[in-house]
Structure formats: structure tokens, C-alpha cells
Scaffold this active site. Sequence first.
Site, PDB file in Angstrom:
ATOM      1  N   LYS A  12       0.478  -1.416  -0.217  1.00 21.49           N
ATOM      2  CA  LYS A  12       0.389  -0.006   0.341  1.00 21.49           C
ATOM      3  C   LYS A  12       0.614   1.036   0.197  1.00 21.49           C
ATOM      4  O   LYS A  12       1.620   1.505   0.696  1.00 21.49           O
ATOM      5  CB  LYS A  12      -1.035   0.418   1.148  1.00 21.49           C
ATOM      6  CG  LYS A  12      -2.210   0.751   1.214  1.00 21.49           C
ATOM      7  CD  LYS A  12      -3.067   0.490   2.890  1.00 21.49           C
ATOM      8  CE  LYS A  12      -4.207   1.152   2.070  1.00 21.49           C
ATOM      9  NZ  LYS A  12      -5.269   0.892   3.623  1.00 21.49           N
TER      10      LYS A  12
HETATM   11  C1  E4P Z   1      -8.228   2.565   3.349  1.00 21.63           C
HETATM   12  O1  E4P Z   1      -8.020   1.606   3.212  1.00 21.63           O
HETATM   13  C2  E4P Z   1      -8.461   2.589   5.003  1.00 21.63           C
HETATM   14  O2  E4P Z   1      -7.730   1.868   6.005  1.00 21.63           O
HETATM   15  C3  E4P Z   1      -9.460   3.293   5.334  1.00 21.63           C
HETATM   16  O3  E4P Z   1     -10.222   2.723   4.903  1.00 21.63           O
HETATM   17  C4  E4P Z   1      -9.879   4.166   5.973  1.00 21.63           C
HETATM   18  O4  E4P Z   1     -11.163   4.556   7.031  1.00 21.63           O
HETATM   19  P1  E4P Z   1     -11.451   5.336   7.595  1.00 21.63           P
HETATM   20  O5  E4P Z   1     -11.460   6.342   6.750  1.00 21.63           O
HETATM   21  O6  E4P Z   1     -12.673   5.391   8.609  1.00 21.63           O
HETATM   22  O7  E4P Z   1     -10.281   5.910   9.025  1.00 21.63           O
END
Ligand code: E4P
Length: 220
Positions: free
Chosen positions: A89
Amino acid sequence: MQFFIDTANLDDIREAAELGILDGVTTNPSLMAKEGISGEKAILQHYRDICEILGPGKDVSAEVISTDYAGMISEGKKLAELHPNIVVKVPMIRDGIKAIAHFSEAEIRTNCTLVFSAGQAILAAKAGATYLSPFVGRVDDITWDGIALIKEIFEIYTGQGYETAILAASIRTPLHIVQAAKAGADVVTCPLSAILGLLNHPLTDIGLAKFLSDHKKSNG
Ligand code: E4P
């Protein structure tokens, strides 16, 4: 549409995997910190544990912490070597795009994260990202329309024939899941509560209670 769970909590991952509908896991540094996982050794072991719970053929996004090209390449390689399930990522920044292009050449799968615009989505697809993570909930948080962003990216990717999968991220509710499916997302990633929320319908509960009481009446 594939279902990923957005957590580093092993119990939640096990529970979702036991449902038989889980295709992968996404994590991020905040989610790892929430579970109290710190230090390189513990973090790498946690990713291995997640991969083992899921079994073969599932995806686990593991995020790099570096923000410079060389750092992202070295971290990403280490993460990719951990387990075949790992998807690296990478944040949507200048060096991140360079790193994604490099990983794409090297056939290392990537998830481009922290995406908030169609322009960013085009860049990530051009760089060869495997997944693109537009943050639906965080767009909604500032009173813009997160699902409209998914629709816009879907239109562009379909029209241009880009192969990058749209991974609707920051999905927080069952309604978000349904809307992301309608908007053309290839994957949603969300907490266990949002997945389980899809089960709920009062008519299901009323109907089941009636079936069971009728069965009891006629069978004693
Ligand atoms: C994306 O992969 C992130 O880990 C995540 O979806 C962020 O979500 P949030 O905005 O609820 O923290």
C-alpha cells in the site's frame, strides 16, 4: 464486488473470514497502532498472522511508512517478500506514483491509498496500480460526495480501459456498501460492523419468528 475488511484486529478478521465472504484485508498505520502493534518485527509478524488467517489467494494490504522513493522501494520489497498475499500500500504522493510504476514493472501488486480526486485516480492507473483506494467516508466527512467520486472514477476507468481495480475505502456503513456496489466499485473495504449490518431487516426477523412459531404449533 469483493469484500475486504478494514482492520488489523485478528478477532474481527477471523469472524469475517468464518462468514465465508471475505476476499481480503486492508490495514493502515493507524489501524496497526490501534491494536498496539509497534516495532518492525511485531508489525511484520502481524501481517504474516493476518495472511495465515485468510489462507491462499486472498489479498492483504500492508502500508509503507516511507515517503521517499528509495525508502518505499526497500520497504515495499520487504513487505512483498513476507507472504504471497501481500499487496504493497503506497500513498498518493509524487514518489508514491514513481514507486507504484516501479512495483508494477517488478510485478509486485500495489494499492494506491489516500485518493480523493479523479485526477489522482488517473495518475495511479497510468502508473499501473493494482488497486486504487478512494476514501469515501472521509470525502463525506467534509460534506462532499464520496460515492459520486467512485462513480466518476468508474466512468473514467471504464471509458479508458484502465485495469486498476476500484477499492472503495473508508466505507463505514451498510448503505455505503450498497452505494459503492451500484457505483461500480470492484472492492469495498469496511469494518466488520458495516458487513454485519447488511444482514439486518425487520421483515426477516418477523418472518422467521412466524415460521418458527407456526412450525412449533403444528409439531408440538
Ligand atoms: C483504507 O484502506 C483505509 O484503511 C481506511 O478505509 C480508512 O478508513 P477511515 O476513513 O474510516 O479511517
